[in-house]
Design a protein around this motif. Structure first.
Motif, PDB file in Angstrom:
ATOM      1  N   THR A 211      -7.189   1.187   1.545  1.00  0.00           N
ATOM      2  CA  THR A 211      -6.431   0.207   2.331  1.00  0.00           C
ATOM      3  C   THR A 211      -4.930   0.419   2.194  1.00  0.00           C
ATOM      4  OG1 THR A 211      -8.198  -1.428   2.145  1.00  0.00           O
ATOM      5  CG2 THR A 211      -6.020  -2.253   2.715  1.00  0.00           C
ATOM      6  N   THR A 212      -4.429   0.634   0.972  1.00  0.00           N
ATOM      7  CA  THR A 212      -2.992   0.861   0.814  1.00  0.00           C
ATOM      8  C   THR A 212      -2.579   2.198   1.423  1.00  0.00           C
ATOM      9  OG1 THR A 212      -1.119   0.842  -0.716  1.00  0.00           O
ATOM     10  CG2 THR A 212      -3.112   1.891  -1.511  1.00  0.00           C
ATOM     11  N   LEU A 213      -3.443   3.191   1.338  1.00  0.00           N
ATOM     12  CA  LEU A 213      -3.143   4.484   1.961  1.00  0.00           C
ATOM     13  C   LEU A 213      -3.122   4.352   3.485  1.00  0.00           C
ATOM     14  CD1 LEU A 213      -5.401   6.652  -0.361  1.00  0.00           C
ATOM     15  CD2 LEU A 213      -2.902   6.657  -0.339  1.00  0.00           C
ATOM     16  N   GLY A 214      -4.052   3.580   4.012  1.00  0.00           N
ATOM     17  CA  GLY A 214      -4.073   3.363   5.452  1.00  0.00           C
ATOM     18  C   GLY A 214      -2.860   2.592   5.937  1.00  0.00           C
ATOM     19  N   ALA A 215      -2.434   1.594   5.162  1.00  0.00           N
ATOM     20  CA  ALA A 215      -1.241   0.841   5.541  1.00  0.00           C
ATOM     21  C   ALA A 215      -0.007   1.737   5.533  1.00  0.00           C
ATOM     22  CB  ALA A 215      -1.049  -0.340   4.585  1.00  0.00           C
ATOM     23  N   ALA A 216       0.075   2.625   4.542  1.00  0.00           N
ATOM     24  CA  ALA A 216       1.202   3.564   4.485  1.00  0.00           C
ATOM     25  C   ALA A 216       1.214   4.471   5.704  1.00  0.00           C
ATOM     26  CB  ALA A 216       1.127   4.392   3.203  1.00  0.00           C
ATOM     27  N   SER A 217       0.043   4.974   6.066  1.00  0.00           N
ATOM     28  CA  SER A 217      -0.027   5.877   7.218  1.00  0.00           C
ATOM     29  C   SER A 217       0.331   5.152   8.509  1.00  0.00           C
ATOM     30  CB  SER A 217      -1.424   6.490   7.324  1.00  0.00           C
ATOM     31  OG  SER A 217      -2.384   5.554   7.793  1.00  0.00           O
ATOM     32  N   TYR A 218      -0.103   3.903   8.627  1.00  0.00           N
ATOM     33  CA  TYR A 218       0.186   3.121   9.830  1.00  0.00           C
ATOM     34  C   TYR A 218       1.696   2.944   9.990  1.00  0.00           C
ATOM     35  CZ  TYR A 218      -1.081  -0.381  13.404  1.00  0.00           C
ATOM     36  OH  TYR A 218      -1.272  -1.070  14.585  1.00  0.00           O
TER      37      TYR A 218
ATOM     38  N   ARG B 200       7.199  -1.516   8.546  1.00  0.00           N
ATOM     39  CA  ARG B 200       6.337  -2.005   7.474  1.00  0.00           C
ATOM     40  C   ARG B 200       5.012  -2.453   8.085  1.00  0.00           C
ATOM     41  NH1 ARG B 200      11.231  -4.532   5.193  1.00  0.00           N
ATOM     42  NH2 ARG B 200      11.698  -3.577   3.176  1.00  0.00           N
ATOM     43  N   ALA B 201       3.923  -2.066   7.451  1.00  0.00           N
ATOM     44  CA  ALA B 201       2.592  -2.468   7.915  1.00  0.00           C
ATOM     45  C   ALA B 201       1.878  -3.180   6.776  1.00  0.00           C
ATOM     46  CB  ALA B 201       1.787  -1.258   8.363  1.00  0.00           C
ATOM     47  N   THR B 202       1.244  -4.308   7.089  1.00  0.00           N
ATOM     48  CA  THR B 202       0.506  -5.084   6.102  1.00  0.00           C
ATOM     49  C   THR B 202      -0.950  -5.190   6.524  1.00  0.00           C
ATOM     50  OG1 THR B 202       2.483  -6.380   5.567  1.00  0.00           O
ATOM     51  CG2 THR B 202       0.355  -7.280   4.872  1.00  0.00           C
ATOM     52  N   VAL B 203      -1.835  -4.776   5.629  1.00  0.00           N
ATOM     53  CA  VAL B 203      -3.282  -4.850   5.854  1.00  0.00           C
ATOM     54  C   VAL B 203      -3.900  -5.498   4.628  1.00  0.00           C
ATOM     55  CG1 VAL B 203      -5.374  -3.562   6.401  1.00  0.00           C
ATOM     56  CG2 VAL B 203      -3.150  -2.676   7.147  1.00  0.00           C
ATOM     57  N   ASP B 204      -4.656  -6.552   4.836  1.00  0.00           N
ATOM     58  CA  ASP B 204      -5.314  -7.239   3.711  1.00  0.00           C
ATOM     59  C   ASP B 204      -4.327  -7.620   2.607  1.00  0.00           C
ATOM     60  OD1 ASP B 204      -7.887  -7.735   4.379  1.00  0.00           O
ATOM     61  OD2 ASP B 204      -8.781  -6.139   3.177  1.00  0.00           O
ATOM     62  N   GLY B 205      -3.140  -8.018   3.000  1.00  0.00           N
ATOM     63  CA  GLY B 205      -2.139  -8.436   2.023  1.00  0.00           C
ATOM     64  C   GLY B 205      -1.388  -7.305   1.358  1.00  0.00           C
ATOM     65  N   ILE B 206      -1.698  -6.061   1.713  1.00  0.00           N
ATOM     66  CA  ILE B 206      -1.016  -4.893   1.146  1.00  0.00           C
ATOM     67  C   ILE B 206       0.021  -4.386   2.145  1.00  0.00           C
ATOM     68  CG2 ILE B 206      -1.288  -2.515   0.347  1.00  0.00           C
ATOM     69  CD1 ILE B 206      -4.117  -3.271  -0.524  1.00  0.00           C
ATOM     70  N   THR B 207       1.267  -4.296   1.702  1.00  0.00           N
ATOM     71  CA  THR B 207       2.351  -3.849   2.576  1.00  0.00           C
ATOM     72  C   THR B 207       2.870  -2.494   2.122  1.00  0.00           C
ATOM     73  OG1 THR B 207       3.038  -6.122   3.045  1.00  0.00           O
ATOM     74  CG2 THR B 207       4.648  -4.383   3.480  1.00  0.00           C
ATOM     75  N   ARG B 208       2.993  -1.575   3.079  1.00  0.00           N
ATOM     76  CA  ARG B 208       3.607  -0.269   2.826  1.00  0.00           C
ATOM     77  C   ARG B 208       4.668  -0.020   3.886  1.00  0.00           C
ATOM     78  NH1 ARG B 208       0.822   3.311  -0.325  1.00  0.00           N
ATOM     79  NH2 ARG B 208       2.834   4.389  -0.356  1.00  0.00           N
TER      80      ARG B 208
ATOM     81  N   GLU C   1     -12.216   3.706   8.085  1.00  0.00           N
ATOM     82  CA  GLU C   1     -12.887   3.035   9.192  1.00  0.00           C
ATOM     83  C   GLU C   1     -12.979   1.517   9.014  1.00  0.00           C
ATOM     84  OE1 GLU C   1     -14.705   2.146  12.653  1.00  0.00           O
ATOM     85  OE2 GLU C   1     -13.649   3.976  12.083  1.00  0.00           O
ATOM     86  N   PRO C   2     -13.358   0.981   7.843  1.00  0.00           N
ATOM     87  CA  PRO C   2     -13.432  -0.482   7.734  1.00  0.00           C
ATOM     88  C   PRO C   2     -12.100  -1.173   8.007  1.00  0.00           C
ATOM     89  CG  PRO C   2     -14.583   0.554   5.900  1.00  0.00           C
ATOM     90  CD  PRO C   2     -13.837   1.647   6.614  1.00  0.00           C
ATOM     91  N   ASP C   3     -10.994  -0.519   7.656  1.00  0.00           N
ATOM     92  CA  ASP C   3      -9.679  -1.140   7.836  1.00  0.00           C
ATOM     93  C   ASP C   3      -9.193  -1.096   9.277  1.00  0.00           C
ATOM     94  OD1 ASP C   3      -9.350  -1.926   5.179  1.00  0.00           O
ATOM     95  OD2 ASP C   3      -8.636   0.059   4.599  1.00  0.00           O
ATOM     96  N   ARG C   4      -9.779  -0.246  10.075  1.00  0.00           N
ATOM     97  CA  ARG C   4      -9.375  -0.175  11.481  1.00  0.00           C
ATOM     98  C   ARG C   4      -9.703  -1.460  12.232  1.00  0.00           C
ATOM     99  NH1 ARG C   4     -10.891   5.723  13.936  1.00  0.00           N
ATOM    100  NH2 ARG C   4      -9.780   7.014  12.419  1.00  0.00           N
TER     101      ARG C   4
END
Length: 484
Positions: free
Chosen positions: A43-50, A98-106, A79-82
């Protein structure tokens, strides 16, 4: 000025990222062989990429935020985070996303001519000093193609059906869902066909992804030409030279053939291969780590030159060797590609983005115009000679377009793909630069043809983009008056 959006990241998955969607065993709280790197969840890796993809789309390519979210931003998310909402903040004044997913911001931010860079976890900056990258060439409008963008004064190539060429180019754009952004056709050195989607121009720096691997090969070849490296020498990575280290047997040519055997999970691993919750192949894009250090610390998995696998470790190690040589000779590493390659072939701006430690991630973080890529293709079509001057070593075009011996299928050469299986409607001796999202430069020597097709990632969600492109290629060959 800030833009704040909350959207669902998810679209239907693509085959190229299915490794992210598999059920995975528990991963320990560190990447193996890197106990110094804290564990980062998908999830944090996906937020960073986003955040990074949006940053580059907006501040490098000039795309609209909503369009980039829909068509590109989700690529490296698990896939689940999409399917989860993403809160996105785009600060146009600070040039940061900045992107935040499930409370994780990158976050990722623009660093001048180095493009956008992911910030490491818990940090709000990078560990290198940005360097201006300036061309020495005059305004492109003042020079004719290929050194500039002014129309060529050469006559239309004899025997080429102009109407068929235009129809072929239009075919590549026929399916709007294919998201073709640009197509350029070069025949006998001239641009004979060109088209862009609305909002894209000949000057737009487009996401190019793994076409950058072919730039790695090209830059390395310049060091071979200068006698600094050779193909057959053991790769001079100091860490690998300890007594008994099996990596000492890896040659430069094995790395160029993606056959080095480093333990590094790619995105096209064979059935039954061990899986991580997030593969190494994508981690180097999203982890905000020193990608060269991460790569050269991978152990051997199998002997070099015994199995060809598509793994980012091999071109990254070549990138490490490039940096090693360039800095040793006192050159400015971040500006070196412009000086030694791009200025020499009429490319005034090509964005190659680094990791937070100033290492080029040329396995995928690269942005260029369709005409830039056409020039690179033309350089190879001309066997490395540009306007009478040899730039690439003699035989390099032959090397990159020859099947790598450890690959079981006839599809890979020297950080270039080859058309040995006839998947594209071009001769089997055609070779190509290729990247995710349908980024391609086909080099067809038998027809003196270079074709560039670029698009946005979602366009490859179905097969329509490839089908339309293949129809365009088939008609292009027909326009030359002969079969492929």
């Amino acid at each position: 000025m800030k833009t704040r959006l909350i959207v669902a990241a998810g679209l239907a998955p693509l085959l190229v990222v299915t490794a992210l969607a598999r059920q995975q065993p528990w991963t320990p709280p560190a990447r193996s062989h890197h106990p110094d790197i804290p564990y980062q969840s998908p999830t944090t890796l996906g937020a960073a990429s986003y955040a990074k993809i949006i940053c580059s789309a907006v501040f490098v390519s000039g795309r609209e935020v909503e369009e980039a979210q829909k068509n590109s931003a989700y690529f490296l998310m698990a896939e689940p985070d999409r399917k989860k909402p993403v809160t996105l903040d785009v600060d146009r004044q600070a040039k940061r996303a900045r992107a935040t997913v499930d409370g994780i911001t990158r976050a990722a931010a623009l660093y001048g001519d180095q493009g956008c860079v992911i910030h490491p976890v818990g940090e709000d900056s990078v560990h290198f000093t940005p360097v201006p990258v300036k061309t020495t060439l005059p305004d492109a409008a003042t020079q004719a193609w290929p050194m500039g963008d002014a129309p060529s004064k050469e006559p239309w190539p004899a025997g080429l059906d102009r109407a068929k060429v235009q129809t072929a180019v239009d075919l590549a754009f026929a399916d709007p869902e294919g998201l073709t952004a640009a197509m350029v056709v070069v025949h006998k050195g001239q641009i004979v066909g060109e088209r862009y989607m609305p909002g894209i121009t000949k000057d737009t720096q487009l996401e190019s992804w793994s076409m950058g691997k072919s730039i790695v090969s090209t830059l390395f070849s310049l060091l071979v030409k200068d006698g600094i490296y050779s193909l057959e020498q053991p790769a001079p990575v100091p860490l690998w030279q300890k007594p008994g280290d099996p990596r000492a047997q890896i040659r430069n040519v094995d790395l160029l053939h993606m056959s080095a055997g480093l333990q590094f999970e790619g995105n096209q691993e064979p059935p039954g291969a061990p899986r991580r919750d997030y593969p190494d192949h994508f981690y180097i894009y999203t982890g905000g780590v020193d990608v060269f250090d991460y790569t050269i610390n991978r152990p051997s998995e199998y002997p070099p030159n015994t199995d060809g696998r598509y793994r980012n470790s091999d071109p990254l190690t070549i990138g490490y060797l490039i940096k090693q040589a360039v800095t040793k000779h006192g050159e400015t590493y971040l500006a070196w590609p412009q000086k030694v390659l791009f200025d020499r072939i009429g490319v005034r701006k090509q964005i190659i983005e680094p990791d937070p430690y100033g290492n080029f991630i040329m396995t995928g973080y690269d942005f260029g115009t369709a005409r830039n890529w056409a020039r690179l293709g033309l350089l190879y079509l001309q066997d490395g000679i540009w306007q009478g001057t040899r730039i690439l070593p003699e035989g390099w075009s032959k090397f990159v377009s020859t099947r790598a011996p450890a690959w079981k299928r006839p599809v890979y050469g020297g950080l270039f793909w080859i058309n040995g299986d006839g998947a594209w409607k071009l001769p089997k001796e055609t070779y190509l630069m290729a990247g995710a999202g349908g980024q391609n430069v086909w080099i067809d020597p038998s027809h003196q043809l270079v074709v560039v097709r670029m698009g946005h990632y979602r366009g490859t969600q179905n097969r329509h983009a490839n089908i339309a492109t293949n129809k365009a290629l088939e008609l292009l060959v027909a326009s030359l008056g002969g079969p492929p």
